[in-house]
Design a protein around this motif. Structure first.
Motif, mmCIF file in Angstrom:
data_model
loop_
_atom_site.group_PDB
_atom_site.id
_atom_site.type_symbol
_atom_site.label_atom_id
_atom_site.label_comp_id
_atom_site.label_asym_id
_atom_site.label_seq_id
_atom_site.Cartn_x
_atom_site.Cartn_y
_atom_site.Cartn_z
ATOM 1 N N GLY A 68 5.812 3.623 -4.550
ATOM 2 C CA GLY A 68 4.745 3.331 -3.604
ATOM 3 C C GLY A 68 3.465 2.845 -4.251
ATOM 4 N N LYS A 74 7.580 -0.003 -2.104
ATOM 5 C CA LYS A 74 6.723 0.669 -1.125
ATOM 6 C C LYS A 74 7.588 1.216 0.018
ATOM 7 C CE LYS A 74 3.229 -0.980 -3.473
ATOM 8 N NZ LYS A 74 3.924 -1.820 -4.466
ATOM 9 N N ASP A 181 -1.226 0.311 -1.542
ATOM 10 C CA ASP A 181 -0.565 0.231 -0.240
ATOM 11 C C ASP A 181 -0.856 1.512 0.539
ATOM 12 O OD1 ASP A 181 1.532 -1.238 1.461
ATOM 13 O OD2 ASP A 181 2.406 0.776 1.297
ATOM 14 N N SER A 184 2.071 3.692 2.103
ATOM 15 C CA SER A 184 2.814 4.426 1.075
ATOM 16 C C SER A 184 2.035 5.632 0.601
ATOM 17 C CB SER A 184 3.117 3.515 -0.121
ATOM 18 O OG SER A 184 4.051 2.514 0.204
#
Length: 259
Positions: A68, A74, A181, A184
């Protein structure tokens, strides 16, 4: 730097980065670096100069982008995450690179991952952990009380971060600045490790680096006391800042230089 991807035990695609020194030191294994939450190999280890210092000391370096994070796969599924899965990624990588011995360095979330790895993999020769403290003994992971886990998940998922305050706001800003991200990170924040770690099974000599103003590394002496072969290095700085101090880098390099 070389970058590659391996398929882990559950099919996850994990990115890792390798560096070779101009002149290699003899009789020492590669150094494996595991970054913290919302960071990456680049932001946690390359930017602050840790990788360059290790290379200058003659060490081969391997940096892992946790699931992630960075260039790794992710996901929005909490089951994909967790420090135990990240530790299993270490073991798959060690096998892939045919490493019989490693020096392992982990910070914050990465420290929990590193402790899990060292507790069950005898290939870890020396261990450096930072950004954690007594909560590892009390809670099995990062200090969830200080981090306010529920508010962290909300902060990472909100579409309106302007009014966020406290540690959750700090991590949201750091994540955005790092280009992380957010879905994530929110999924990982739901699954942070909170079970006992077999600290007494860690045979590797260990140094714990804790910042004096780090709210996630409170009572570091409790963790040192729980580890069989550990010492404490206390440095000035807070959680996000201490890893960028020259003293942090020199502590890592000097400790790992011991044969």
């Amino acid at each position: 730097m070389g970058t590659a991807v391996f398929t882990s035990f559950d099919g996850a695609e994990i990115a890792y980065h390798t560096w070779e020194p101009r002149v290699a030191a003899e009789g020492v294994p590669p150094v494996v670096l595991q970054h913290g939450f919302a960071a990456s190999t680049e932001s946690n280890w390359v930017g602050p100069g840790v990788v360059d210092a290790l290379l200058e000391s003659g060490r081969r370096v391997v940096g892992v982008d946790a699931r992630g994070h960075g260039r790794s796969q992710k996901s929005e599924d909490p089951a994909f995450f967790g420090e135990r899965n990240m530790s299993r990624d270490h073991q798959v990588l060690f096998d892939r690179l045919e490493l019989t011995e490693v020096d392992l360095v982990g910070y914050s979330m990465g420290a929990i991952v590193a402790l899990l790895t060292a507790s069950r993999d005898r290939r870890v020769r020396r261990l450096v952990v930072g950004g954690v403290g007594g909560a590892v003994v009390e809670l099995g992971g990062v200090d969830a009380g200080a981090l306010q886990g529920g508010s962290l998940v909300s902060a990472l998922r909100t579409d309106d971060p302007a009014n966020l305050t406290g540690p959750a706001a700090e991590f949201r800003r750091f994540a955005e600045a790092s280009g992380a991200d957010l879905p994530s990170l929110a999924a990982q924040a739901e699954t942070v490790h909170d079970a006992p770690i077999e600290l007494d099974a860690i045979t590797a000599p260990t140094v714990l680096i804790a910042g004096t103003e780090d709210y996630l590394a409170r009572s570091p002496e409790r963790l040192v006391e729980a580890l069989p072969h550990a010492t404490l290095s206390t440095l000035a700085g807070d959680h996000l800042g201490v890893v960028r101090e020259k003293a942090f880098t020199s502590t890592v390099v000097d400790f790992l230089a011991v044969g």
